[in-house]
Design a protein around this motif. Structure first.
Motif, PDB file in Angstrom:
ATOM      1  N   GLY A 254      -0.713   3.329   8.064  1.00 26.30           N
ATOM      2  CA  GLY A 254      -0.608   4.608   7.373  1.00 26.30           C
ATOM      3  C   GLY A 254      -0.025   5.700   8.245  1.00 26.30           C
ATOM      4  O   GLY A 254      -0.232   6.873   7.987  1.00 26.30           O
ATOM      5  N   GLY A 255       0.720   5.309   9.263  1.00 27.55           N
ATOM      6  CA  GLY A 255       1.358   6.299  10.130  1.00 27.55           C
ATOM      7  C   GLY A 255       2.621   6.845   9.492  1.00 27.55           C
ATOM      8  O   GLY A 255       2.857   6.687   8.284  1.00 27.55           O
ATOM      9  N   ALA A 256       3.442   7.477  10.300  1.00 24.31           N
ATOM     10  CA  ALA A 256       4.662   8.103   9.785  1.00 24.31           C
ATOM     11  C   ALA A 256       5.592   7.075   9.135  1.00 24.31           C
ATOM     12  O   ALA A 256       6.136   7.323   8.055  1.00 24.31           O
ATOM     13  CB  ALA A 256       5.383   8.820  10.918  1.00 24.31           C
ATOM     14  N   GLY A 257       5.757   5.929   9.760  1.00 24.74           N
ATOM     15  CA  GLY A 257       6.628   4.898   9.205  1.00 24.74           C
ATOM     16  C   GLY A 257       6.088   4.307   7.921  1.00 24.74           C
ATOM     17  O   GLY A 257       6.836   4.083   6.961  1.00 24.74           O
ATOM     18  N   GLY A 258       4.778   4.054   7.883  1.00 22.64           N
ATOM     19  CA  GLY A 258       4.162   3.492   6.681  1.00 22.64           C
ATOM     20  C   GLY A 258       4.236   4.433   5.498  1.00 22.64           C
ATOM     21  O   GLY A 258       4.518   4.024   4.373  1.00 22.64           O
ATOM     22  N   LEU A 259       3.987   5.719   5.747  1.00 22.77           N
ATOM     23  CA  LEU A 259       4.070   6.693   4.667  1.00 22.77           C
ATOM     24  C   LEU A 259       5.504   6.885   4.198  1.00 22.77           C
ATOM     25  O   LEU A 259       5.755   7.037   3.002  1.00 22.77           O
ATOM     26  CB  LEU A 259       3.464   8.026   5.103  1.00 22.77           C
ATOM     27  N   SER A 260       6.457   6.839   5.128  1.00 24.81           N
ATOM     28  CA  SER A 260       7.873   6.933   4.745  1.00 24.81           C
ATOM     29  C   SER A 260       8.259   5.750   3.868  1.00 24.81           C
ATOM     30  O   SER A 260       8.948   5.910   2.859  1.00 24.81           O
ATOM     31  CB  SER A 260       8.767   6.970   5.979  1.00 24.81           C
ATOM     32  N   ALA A 261       7.812   4.566   4.255  1.00 24.05           N
ATOM     33  CA  ALA A 261       8.092   3.378   3.446  1.00 24.05           C
ATOM     34  C   ALA A 261       7.474   3.510   2.062  1.00 24.05           C
ATOM     35  O   ALA A 261       8.104   3.185   1.052  1.00 24.05           O
ATOM     36  CB  ALA A 261       7.552   2.135   4.152  1.00 24.05           C
ATOM     37  N   GLY A 262       6.238   4.013   1.996  1.00 22.95           N
ATOM     38  CA  GLY A 262       5.572   4.210   0.713  1.00 22.95           C
ATOM     39  C   GLY A 262       6.303   5.193  -0.181  1.00 22.95           C
ATOM     40  O   GLY A 262       6.425   4.987  -1.385  1.00 22.95           O
ATOM     41  N   ILE A 263       6.817   6.260   0.413  1.00 21.23           N
ATOM     42  CA  ILE A 263       7.573   7.247  -0.368  1.00 21.23           C
ATOM     43  C   ILE A 263       8.843   6.630  -0.938  1.00 21.23           C
ATOM     44  O   ILE A 263       9.165   6.809  -2.116  1.00 21.23           O
ATOM     45  CB  ILE A 263       7.896   8.481   0.499  1.00 21.23           C
ATOM     46  N   TYR A 264       9.569   5.882  -0.124  1.00 18.37           N
ATOM     47  CA  TYR A 264      10.789   5.245  -0.617  1.00 18.37           C
ATOM     48  C   TYR A 264      10.491   4.215  -1.701  1.00 18.37           C
ATOM     49  O   TYR A 264      11.222   4.111  -2.682  1.00 18.37           O
ATOM     50  CB  TYR A 264      11.575   4.599   0.527  1.00 18.37           C
ATOM     51  N   LEU A 265       9.427   3.462  -1.542  1.00 20.10           N
ATOM     52  CA  LEU A 265       9.070   2.486  -2.571  1.00 20.10           C
ATOM     53  C   LEU A 265       8.745   3.176  -3.894  1.00 20.10           C
ATOM     54  O   LEU A 265       9.142   2.703  -4.965  1.00 20.10           O
ATOM     55  CB  LEU A 265       7.876   1.647  -2.100  1.00 20.10           C
ATOM     56  N   GLN A 266       8.040   4.294  -3.830  1.00 19.56           N
ATOM     57  CA  GLN A 266       7.700   5.027  -5.053  1.00 19.56           C
ATOM     58  C   GLN A 266       8.930   5.663  -5.685  1.00 19.56           C
ATOM     59  O   GLN A 266       9.009   5.773  -6.900  1.00 19.56           O
ATOM     60  CB  GLN A 266       6.647   6.102  -4.757  1.00 19.56           C
ATOM     61  N   ARG A 267       9.890   6.077  -4.878  1.00 22.54           N
ATOM     62  CA  ARG A 267      11.134   6.641  -5.430  1.00 22.54           C
ATOM     63  C   ARG A 267      11.858   5.630  -6.291  1.00 22.54           C
ATOM     64  O   ARG A 267      12.509   5.979  -7.266  1.00 22.54           O
ATOM     65  CB  ARG A 267      12.061   7.099  -4.308  1.00 22.54           C
ATOM     66  N   PHE A 268      11.774   4.368  -5.912  1.00 29.69           N
ATOM     67  CA  PHE A 268      12.410   3.307  -6.682  1.00 29.69           C
ATOM     68  C   PHE A 268      11.459   2.684  -7.699  1.00 29.69           C
ATOM     69  O   PHE A 268      11.715   1.606  -8.222  1.00 29.69           O
ATOM     70  CB  PHE A 268      12.975   2.240  -5.740  1.00 29.69           C
ATOM     71  N   ARG A 269      10.340   3.365  -7.962  1.00 31.47           N
ATOM     72  CA  ARG A 269       9.351   2.966  -8.976  1.00 31.47           C
ATOM     73  C   ARG A 269       8.785   1.573  -8.729  1.00 31.47           C
ATOM     74  O   ARG A 269       8.546   0.797  -9.658  1.00 31.47           O
ATOM     75  CB  ARG A 269       9.957   3.035 -10.376  1.00 31.47           C
ATOM     76  N   LEU A 270       8.588   1.228  -7.465  1.00 33.33           N
ATOM     77  CA  LEU A 270       7.981  -0.049  -7.118  1.00 33.33           C
ATOM     78  C   LEU A 270       6.490   0.150  -6.864  1.00 33.33           C
ATOM     79  O   LEU A 270       6.071   1.165  -6.314  1.00 33.33           O
ATOM     80  CB  LEU A 270       8.645  -0.635  -5.864  1.00 33.33           C
ATOM     81  N   SER A 271       5.710  -0.801  -7.272  1.00 35.57           N
ATOM     82  CA  SER A 271       4.263  -0.751  -7.065  1.00 35.57           C
ATOM     83  C   SER A 271       3.969  -1.116  -5.616  1.00 35.57           C
ATOM     84  O   SER A 271       4.393  -2.162  -5.129  1.00 35.57           O
ATOM     85  CB  SER A 271       3.583  -1.749  -8.007  1.00 35.57           C
ATOM     86  N   SER A 272       3.267  -0.224  -4.910  1.00 35.49           N
ATOM     87  CA  SER A 272       3.032  -0.469  -3.489  1.00 35.49           C
ATOM     88  C   SER A 272       1.587  -0.162  -3.114  1.00 35.49           C
ATOM     89  O   SER A 272       0.916   0.626  -3.772  1.00 35.49           O
ATOM     90  CB  SER A 272       3.983   0.367  -2.638  1.00 35.49           C
ATOM     91  N   LEU A 273       1.153  -0.794  -2.048  1.00 34.32           N
ATOM     92  CA  LEU A 273      -0.177  -0.583  -1.499  1.00 34.32           C
ATOM     93  C   LEU A 273      -0.015  -0.328  -0.009  1.00 34.32           C
ATOM     94  O   LEU A 273       0.638  -1.098   0.687  1.00 34.32           O
ATOM     95  CB  LEU A 273      -1.053  -1.822  -1.731  1.00 34.32           C
ATOM     96  N   ILE A 274      -0.590   0.781   0.473  1.00 35.28           N
ATOM     97  CA  ILE A 274      -0.547   1.096   1.903  1.00 35.28           C
ATOM     98  C   ILE A 274      -1.930   0.820   2.478  1.00 35.28           C
ATOM     99  O   ILE A 274      -2.919   1.376   2.018  1.00 35.28           O
ATOM    100  CB  ILE A 274      -0.139   2.559   2.147  1.00 35.28           C
ATOM    101  N   ILE A 275      -1.977  -0.063   3.472  1.00 38.79           N
ATOM    102  CA  ILE A 275      -3.237  -0.434   4.100  1.00 38.79           C
ATOM    103  C   ILE A 275      -3.292   0.203   5.483  1.00 38.79           C
ATOM    104  O   ILE A 275      -2.357   0.072   6.271  1.00 38.79           O
ATOM    105  CB  ILE A 275      -3.348  -1.967   4.231  1.00 38.79           C
ATOM    106  N   ASP A 276      -4.394   0.893   5.757  1.00 34.62           N
ATOM    107  CA  ASP A 276      -4.577   1.553   7.043  1.00 34.62           C
ATOM    108  C   ASP A 276      -5.994   1.309   7.508  1.00 34.62           C
ATOM    109  O   ASP A 276      -6.919   1.261   6.688  1.00 34.62           O
ATOM    110  CB  ASP A 276      -4.287   3.051   6.903  1.00 34.62           C
ATOM    111  N   LYS A 277      -6.191   1.192   8.809  1.00 35.81           N
ATOM    112  CA  LYS A 277      -7.528   0.880   9.309  1.00 35.81           C
ATOM    113  C   LYS A 277      -8.460   2.077   9.322  1.00 35.81           C
ATOM    114  O   LYS A 277      -9.666   1.932   9.361  1.00 35.81           O
ATOM    115  CB  LYS A 277      -7.455   0.280  10.713  1.00 35.81           C
ATOM    116  N   GLY A 278      -7.926   3.259   9.326  1.00 27.49           N
ATOM    117  CA  GLY A 278      -8.762   4.465   9.386  1.00 27.49           C
ATOM    118  C   GLY A 278      -8.299   5.492   8.383  1.00 27.49           C
ATOM    119  O   GLY A 278      -7.804   5.151   7.311  1.00 27.49           O
TER     120      GLY A 278
END
Length: 64
Positions: free
Chosen positions: A23-47
């Protein structure tokens, strides 16, 4: 949406297009791009994810 033990049964059979680990900067950036393309995504973070520091408007947009 935060996935908790209470919400787990209703989301157990959901198929995600992508799962992002971290859930760091790279993970959140990836999540944003996935949502822009309307893809279902799950971000897993330890904390606590960095998304807790974002404004509610940005969090709502990321949830799709």
């Amino acid at each position: 949406m935060q996935l908790t033990k209470k919400k787990l049964p209703e989301r157990l059979n959901h198929i995600y297009d992508a799962i992002v680990v971290g859930g760091g900067a790279g993970g959140l950036s990836a999540g944003i791009y996935l949502q822009r393309f309307r893809l279902s995504s799950l971000i897993i973070d330890k904390g606590k994810a960095l998304s807790q520091y974002l404004s509610p408007r940005i969090q709502f947009r990321c949830q799709g």
